[in-house]
Motif scaffolding. Structure first.
Motif, short mmCIF file in Angstrom:
data_model
loop_
_atom_site.label_atom_id
_atom_site.label_comp_id
_atom_site.label_asym_id
_atom_site.label_seq_id
_atom_site.Cartn_x
_atom_site.Cartn_y
_atom_site.Cartn_z
N ASP A 1 -1.79 14.60 -1.83
CA ASP A 1 -0.37 14.43 -1.50
C ASP A 1 -0.16 12.94 -1.27
OD1 ASP A 1 2.07 14.17 -0.34
OD2 ASP A 1 1.71 15.55 1.33
N SER A 2 0.49 12.30 -2.25
CA SER A 2 0.54 10.83 -2.23
C SER A 2 1.24 10.30 -0.97
CB SER A 2 1.21 10.30 -3.49
OG SER A 2 2.50 10.81 -3.58
N ASN A 3 2.04 11.14 -0.30
CA ASN A 3 2.69 10.69 0.94
C ASN A 3 1.69 10.25 1.99
OD1 ASN A 3 5.45 10.71 0.69
ND2 ASN A 3 5.46 12.95 0.68
N GLU A 4 0.49 10.87 1.96
CA GLU A 4 -0.53 10.56 2.97
C GLU A 4 -0.97 9.10 2.91
OE1 GLU A 4 -2.17 12.24 5.37
OE2 GLU A 4 -1.57 14.31 5.07
N GLY A 5 -0.91 8.52 1.71
CA GLY A 5 -1.45 7.16 1.56
C GLY A 5 -0.39 6.07 1.49
N ARG A 6 0.88 6.45 1.64
CA ARG A 6 1.94 5.48 1.31
C ARG A 6 2.03 4.32 2.30
NH1 ARG A 6 7.19 7.15 3.23
NH2 ARG A 6 8.12 6.63 1.23
N LYS A 7 1.45 4.46 3.50
CA LYS A 7 1.50 3.36 4.47
C LYS A 7 0.29 2.44 4.38
CE LYS A 7 4.36 5.63 7.86
NZ LYS A 7 4.54 6.06 9.23
N LEU A 8 -0.60 2.71 3.42
CA LEU A 8 -1.88 1.99 3.39
C LEU A 8 -2.00 1.08 2.17
CD1 LEU A 8 -4.15 5.09 4.24
CD2 LEU A 8 -3.25 3.37 5.84
N LEU A 9 -2.83 0.04 2.31
CA LEU A 9 -3.21 -0.79 1.17
C LEU A 9 -4.71 -1.02 1.23
CD1 LEU A 9 -0.88 -3.87 0.48
CD2 LEU A 9 -1.12 -1.78 -0.87
N ARG A 10 -5.36 -1.08 0.07
CA ARG A 10 -6.80 -1.34 0.04
C ARG A 10 -7.06 -2.76 -0.48
NH1 ARG A 10 -11.33 1.21 -4.00
NH2 ARG A 10 -10.82 -0.68 -5.16
N PHE A 11 -7.84 -3.52 0.29
CA PHE A 11 -8.22 -4.88 -0.09
C PHE A 11 -9.74 -4.93 -0.29
CE2 PHE A 11 -4.28 -7.07 1.27
CZ PHE A 11 -3.72 -6.11 2.12
N ALA A 12 -10.21 -5.49 -1.41
CA ALA A 12 -11.66 -5.59 -1.64
C ALA A 12 -12.20 -6.88 -1.04
CB ALA A 12 -11.94 -5.57 -3.14
N LEU B 1 3.55 -7.58 -4.15
CA LEU B 1 2.56 -8.61 -3.80
C LEU B 1 1.92 -9.21 -5.05
CD1 LEU B 1 0.74 -7.21 -0.61
CD2 LEU B 1 2.50 -8.98 -0.74
N ILE B 2 1.71 -8.39 -6.07
CA ILE B 2 1.14 -8.94 -7.31
C ILE B 2 2.11 -9.97 -7.89
CG2 ILE B 2 0.52 -8.42 -9.70
CD1 ILE B 2 -0.50 -5.68 -8.72
N GLU B 3 3.37 -9.58 -7.97
CA GLU B 3 4.33 -10.42 -8.67
C GLU B 3 4.81 -11.60 -7.83
OE1 GLU B 3 6.88 -7.26 -9.90
OE2 GLU B 3 5.15 -6.57 -11.07
N GLU B 4 5.02 -11.40 -6.54
CA GLU B 4 5.63 -12.45 -5.71
C GLU B 4 4.61 -13.26 -4.90
OE1 GLU B 4 8.74 -13.16 -6.17
OE2 GLU B 4 8.90 -11.43 -7.53
N ALA B 5 3.50 -12.62 -4.48
CA ALA B 5 2.49 -13.37 -3.73
C ALA B 5 1.35 -13.81 -4.65
CB ALA B 5 1.94 -12.52 -2.59
N GLY B 6 1.18 -13.13 -5.79
CA GLY B 6 0.06 -13.45 -6.69
C GLY B 6 -1.26 -12.91 -6.15
N VAL B 7 -1.21 -11.75 -5.49
CA VAL B 7 -2.42 -11.11 -4.96
C VAL B 7 -2.38 -9.63 -5.32
CG1 VAL B 7 -3.73 -10.50 -2.88
CG2 VAL B 7 -2.63 -12.76 -3.05
N ALA B 8 -3.48 -9.15 -5.91
CA ALA B 8 -3.54 -7.73 -6.28
C ALA B 8 -4.37 -6.95 -5.27
CB ALA B 8 -4.14 -7.57 -7.68
N THR B 9 -3.87 -5.77 -4.90
CA THR B 9 -4.57 -4.84 -4.02
C THR B 9 -4.50 -3.47 -4.71
OG1 THR B 9 -2.56 -4.25 -2.84
CG2 THR B 9 -3.82 -6.12 -1.96
N ILE B 10 -5.00 -2.44 -4.04
CA ILE B 10 -4.88 -1.09 -4.61
C ILE B 10 -4.02 -0.22 -3.68
CG2 ILE B 10 -6.14 1.03 -5.20
CD1 ILE B 10 -6.71 -1.06 -7.28
N PRO B 11 -3.03 0.48 -4.24
CA PRO B 11 -2.25 1.41 -3.42
C PRO B 11 -3.00 2.73 -3.25
CG PRO B 11 -1.35 1.30 -5.65
CD PRO B 11 -2.55 0.40 -5.63
N PRO B 12 -3.41 3.08 -2.01
CA PRO B 12 -4.29 4.24 -1.83
C PRO B 12 -3.62 5.60 -2.01
CG PRO B 12 -4.56 2.67 -0.04
CD PRO B 12 -3.32 2.28 -0.79
N SER B 13 -2.30 5.66 -2.23
CA SER B 13 -1.69 6.98 -2.37
C SER B 13 -2.31 7.76 -3.53
CB SER B 13 -0.17 6.88 -2.54
OG SER B 13 0.13 6.02 -3.59
N SER B 14 -2.90 7.03 -4.51
CA SER B 14 -3.52 7.75 -5.63
C SER B 14 -4.86 8.36 -5.24
CB SER B 14 -3.70 6.83 -6.83
OG SER B 14 -4.35 5.65 -6.44
#
Ligand SMILES: Cc1ncc(COP(=O)(O)O)c(C=O)c1O
Length: 400
Positions: free
Chosen positions: A360-371, A343-356
């Motif tokens: 266990d990063s698998n828990e967050g892999r289906k999620l995105l955080r938008f401010a 999304l950063i590179e192709e849509a030009g929009v940055a979000t945060i990947p919540p797996s961090s």
């Protein structure tokens, strides 16, 4: 020469990484929680005045008396449950970031365990590592309705004989969950039954859009065992000032100050004087802040739903955490990090990947955080880009 073992696994924070990628791609940044509308000019004027009228020298280690008094008064007036003594129960720190570090370093011994809800604010686990303490995780899981909740049995199971404290964050970053009075009462009961200290990170206490904020310290029996943390930067959209605080009974305050005195000692003097004035502003300021952020939340929520993201409207905080899979899976993405980079590179929009924000990063892999702490114009610009990307990237129909 290298990073100390206790910190080497943490690497570079996800916020620095995403911001660097966003800048390189000229992306609209809905990643880091940084307001793009600056705080009020009258507070800046107060700081300039304080710089001229007060000595620009060290101030008392626990904070300028006027600011400690203003923090105590606001805590009492906003459901704290008691009127803290600024002399022995309030400490001004360099942002809530330092309040967190001073609390962990001042309170915990190596081998102590602390219960942490996940997804977690990333500093928590690093602070525990610096203190030599260990996290015990309790997941907040997204339900069918998109809202996040914890399981009482999992919470109970996380407590061991080594557990010294529980860390609560309400309103919660990143999910926007505002813990209900019932949930906090269950946590309070657990704390008292196991003799735990509660560290309550309430930096978003002014950003509640549905229901109301309950201070953990105000629940029966909790005033003697709770450290409540706050942030001037969040309250006044001046995150760069880095003024925060810890409100706690004298014995716990002593622990916080034991670390604070040797880390920062005291916080920038003119900014403390200005913050003291700011905290005395009337309720209309906070009502306006809430209305503005609620509107920004609603604009972002409507746009993201239109694109297919799944979530419940967050009751508080700065962020929407959404299930991205209805949008990403048909386009061949399996996890939050690769979809976020795309999304950063192709849509030009940055979000945060919540797996961090999960151990266990698998828990967050289906999620995105938008401010949504940014202006309506910024949110609209991001949504226009996401819609354009969505229209261009619709996967081909499978051939019959
Ligand atoms: C949950 C939470 N706690 C603490 C902080 C740090 O606050 P400050 O900017 O006052 O250091 C943040 C900042 O984003 C946060 O989201």
């Amino acid at each position: 020469m290298t990073v100390a073992r206790r910190l080497e696994s943490f690497g570079t924070s996800i916020f620095a990484d995403i911001t660097a990628r966003a800048v390189a791609a000229d992306a609209v940044n809905l990643g880091q929680g940084m307001p793009d509308a600056d705080g009020p000019d009258w507070i800046k004027d107060a700081a300039a005045r304080a710089m001229r009228e007060h000595p620009n020298q060290y101030v008392p280690m626990p904070g300028v008396p006027a600011l400690r008094q203003a923090i105590a008064d606001r805590f009492a007036a906003t459901g704290g449950g008691w009127a803290p003594d600024p002399e022995t129960e309030v400490t001004v720190t360099s942002g809530c970031t330092e309040a967190l570090a001073a609390t962990m370093l001042g309170l915990l011994n190596p081998g102590d365990e602390v219960v942490v809800f996940e997804p977690f604010y990333d500093a928590y686990v690093a602070d525990l590592a610096m203190a030599g303490a260990a996290p015990r995780y309790v997941p907040l899981r997204m339900g069918e309705d998109g809202a996040f909740a914890f399981n009482a049995d999992e919470l109970e199971a996380a407590v061991t004989p080594e557990t010294r404290a529980i860390l609560v964050n309400t309103p919660h970053n990143p999910t926007g969950k505002v813990f209900s009075r019932d949930e906090l009462s269950a946590i309070a009961e657990l704390c008292q039954r196991h003799d735990l200290i509660a560290i309550s990170d309430e930096v978003y206490d002014c950003h509640v859009y549905e229901g109301e904020h309950t201070r953990l310290a105000s629940l029966p029996g909790m005033d003697a065992r709770t450290i409540t943390l706050g942030s001037f930067g969040k309250m006044f959209s001046m995150t760069g000032w880095k003024i925060g605080w810890a409100v706690a009974p004298p014995e716990l305050t002593k622990a916080v100050r034991s670390a604070h005195q040797f880390t920062t000692f005291c916080v920038a003097a003119p900014l403390q004087h200005a913050a003291a004035e700011a905290l005395r502003t009337d309720e209309a300021y906070y009502a306006d802040l809430r209305a503005r952020f609620r509107h920004q939340r609603d604009v972002l929520a409507a746009g993201l739903r239109g694109l297919g993201f799944r979530f419940a409207d967050p009751a508080g905080g700065y962020f929407i955490v959404a299930d991205h899979t209805p949008v990403s899976e048909p386009r061949g993405f399996a996890d939050d990090v690769s979809f976020c980079h795309h999304l950063i590179e192709e849509a030009g929009v940055a979000t945060i990947p919540p797996s961090s924000f999960y151990h266990d990063s698998n828990e967050g892999r289906k999620l995105l955080r938008f401010a949504f702490c940014v202006s309506e114009g910024t949110i609209e610009r991001a949504l226009r880009r996401l819609r354009a990307w969505s229209n261009e990237s619709v996967p081909d129909e499978p051939e019959a």
